[in-house]
Design a protein around this motif. Structure first.
Motif, PDB file in Angstrom:
ATOM      1  N   GLU A  45       0.923  -1.274   0.098  1.00  0.00           N
ATOM      2  CA  GLU A  45      -0.038  -0.049   0.095  1.00  0.00           C
ATOM      3  C   GLU A  45       0.982   1.157   0.006  1.00  0.00           C
ATOM      4  O   GLU A  45       1.975   1.321   0.581  1.00  0.00           O
ATOM      5  N   GLY A  46       0.395   2.445  -0.529  1.00  0.00           N
ATOM      6  CA  GLY A  46       1.228   3.487  -0.686  1.00  0.00           C
ATOM      7  C   GLY A  46       0.488   4.537  -1.793  1.00  0.00           C
ATOM      8  O   GLY A  46      -0.573   4.084  -2.328  1.00  0.00           O
ATOM      9  N   ARG A  47       1.476   5.461  -2.177  1.00  0.00           N
ATOM     10  CA  ARG A  47       1.130   6.385  -3.165  1.00  0.00           C
ATOM     11  C   ARG A  47       2.133   6.432  -4.067  1.00  0.00           C
ATOM     12  O   ARG A  47       3.391   6.454  -3.859  1.00  0.00           O
ATOM     13  N   TYR A  48       1.840   6.018  -5.464  1.00  0.00           N
ATOM     14  CA  TYR A  48       2.750   5.861  -6.405  1.00  0.00           C
ATOM     15  C   TYR A  48       2.187   6.782  -7.712  1.00  0.00           C
ATOM     16  O   TYR A  48       1.197   7.236  -7.933  1.00  0.00           O
ATOM     17  N   VAL A  49       3.358   7.518  -8.215  1.00  0.00           N
ATOM     18  CA  VAL A  49       2.862   8.221  -9.480  1.00  0.00           C
ATOM     19  C   VAL A  49       2.949   7.286 -10.538  1.00  0.00           C
ATOM     20  O   VAL A  49       3.613   6.201 -11.138  1.00  0.00           O
ATOM     21  N   LEU A  50       1.907   7.498 -11.488  1.00  0.00           N
ATOM     22  CA  LEU A  50       1.448   6.739 -12.557  1.00  0.00           C
ATOM     23  C   LEU A  50       2.136   7.500 -13.813  1.00  0.00           C
ATOM     24  O   LEU A  50       2.178   8.627 -13.916  1.00  0.00           O
ATOM     25  N   LYS A  51       2.511   7.011 -15.033  1.00  0.00           N
ATOM     26  CA  LYS A  51       3.334   7.326 -16.186  1.00  0.00           C
ATOM     27  C   LYS A  51       2.579   6.435 -17.115  1.00  0.00           C
ATOM     28  O   LYS A  51       2.299   5.234 -17.027  1.00  0.00           O
ATOM     29  N   ALA A  52       2.523   6.994 -18.559  1.00  0.00           N
ATOM     30  CA  ALA A  52       2.139   6.561 -19.624  1.00  0.00           C
ATOM     31  C   ALA A  52       3.301   5.416 -20.147  1.00  0.00           C
ATOM     32  O   ALA A  52       4.429   5.668 -20.056  1.00  0.00           O
ATOM     33  N   ARG A  53       2.731   4.233 -20.788  1.00  0.00           N
ATOM     34  CA  ARG A  53       3.818   3.420 -21.178  1.00  0.00           C
ATOM     35  C   ARG A  53       3.220   2.489 -22.359  1.00  0.00           C
ATOM     36  O   ARG A  53       1.879   2.247 -22.420  1.00  0.00           O
ATOM     37  N   PHE A  54       3.960   2.131 -23.163  1.00  0.00           N
ATOM     38  CA  PHE A  54       3.624   1.369 -24.374  1.00  0.00           C
ATOM     39  C   PHE A  54       4.386  -0.006 -24.442  1.00  0.00           C
ATOM     40  O   PHE A  54       5.902   0.294 -24.357  1.00  0.00           O
ATOM     41  N   SER A  55       3.968  -1.130 -24.646  1.00  0.00           N
ATOM     42  CA  SER A  55       4.781  -2.201 -25.129  1.00  0.00           C
ATOM     43  C   SER A  55       4.140  -3.028 -26.316  1.00  0.00           C
ATOM     44  O   SER A  55       2.798  -2.809 -26.444  1.00  0.00           O
ATOM     45  N   HIS A  60      -1.102   0.268 -25.272  1.00  0.00           N
ATOM     46  CA  HIS A  60      -1.068   1.143 -24.386  1.00  0.00           C
ATOM     47  C   HIS A  60      -1.420   1.064 -22.787  1.00  0.00           C
ATOM     48  O   HIS A  60      -2.334   0.317 -22.809  1.00  0.00           O
ATOM     49  N   HIS A  61      -0.661   1.383 -21.765  1.00  0.00           N
ATOM     50  CA  HIS A  61      -1.150   0.908 -20.300  1.00  0.00           C
ATOM     51  C   HIS A  61      -0.431   1.844 -19.419  1.00  0.00           C
ATOM     52  O   HIS A  61       0.280   3.002 -20.091  1.00  0.00           O
ATOM     53  N   LEU A  62      -0.211   1.699 -18.173  1.00  0.00           N
ATOM     54  CA  LEU A  62       0.338   2.865 -17.233  1.00  0.00           C
ATOM     55  C   LEU A  62       1.387   1.796 -16.403  1.00  0.00           C
ATOM     56  O   LEU A  62       1.093   0.644 -16.228  1.00  0.00           O
ATOM     57  N   ILE A  63       2.450   2.628 -15.642  1.00  0.00           N
ATOM     58  CA  ILE A  63       3.413   1.935 -15.210  1.00  0.00           C
ATOM     59  C   ILE A  63       3.497   2.944 -13.708  1.00  0.00           C
ATOM     60  O   ILE A  63       3.261   4.187 -13.779  1.00  0.00           O
ATOM     61  N   LEU A  64       3.757   2.112 -12.639  1.00  0.00           N
ATOM     62  CA  LEU A  64       4.006   2.722 -11.360  1.00  0.00           C
ATOM     63  C   LEU A  64       5.224   2.947 -11.013  1.00  0.00           C
ATOM     64  O   LEU A  64       6.244   2.254 -11.263  1.00  0.00           O
ATOM     65  N   GLU A  65       5.649   4.376 -10.838  1.00  0.00           N
ATOM     66  CA  GLU A  65       7.032   4.625 -10.458  1.00  0.00           C
ATOM     67  C   GLU A  65       7.382   4.379  -8.958  1.00  0.00           C
ATOM     68  O   GLU A  65       6.569   4.412  -7.835  1.00  0.00           O
TER      69      GLU A  65
END
Length: 132
Positions: A45-55, A60-65
């Protein structure tokens, strides 16, 4: 922009509910909590920044930093956590069981649309993961 994920933990998997601006958005499925073990557990659990990602695999999807002791934690389509996920989060339109759901791709597309609008406004998009 903040997206809230409220989890319920079970031995077989983790189910969650997504909220955007205090409004229910959809459900999530994940692996069970097993001490943040790579490929076997959901993330802490926690707070994560999301960024756009493609593979090629997920398009198209999202990645947690900055996930502690983990990498490549994605938000991508899946309907069966134990079969299709390795620590990632899958949005689903309907829950059909613990760690199981339906219509993941349409809900991910809606989530991506909302996130990309925020990215275009130069907003930071964060995912806050808590439990009920």
């Amino acid at each position: 922009m903040e997206i809230l994920l409220v989890r319920n933990y079970f031995k077989e998997g983790t189910n969650g509910a997504l909220f955007i601006k205090n409004t229910f958005f959809g459900f999530t499925i994940e692996l069970p909590w097993i001490d943040n073990i790579k490929n076997k557990s959901c993330i802490p659990e926690g707070r994560y920044v999301l960024k756009a990602r493609f593979s090629k695999k997920f398009k198209h999807h999202l990645i947690l930093e900055d996930v502690a002791n983990r990498s490549l934690i994605l938000i991508h389509p899946a309907n069966k956590a134990k079969v299709e996920l390795k620590g990632c989060i899958a949005p689903v339109s309907y829950l059909t069981g613990i760690g199981k759901g339906l219509y993941s791709k349409p809900l991910l597309e809606k989530l991506l649309s909302i996130c990309h609008q925020a990215f275009e406004r130069k907003e930071i998009v964060q995912l806050l993961i808590t439990s009920s």
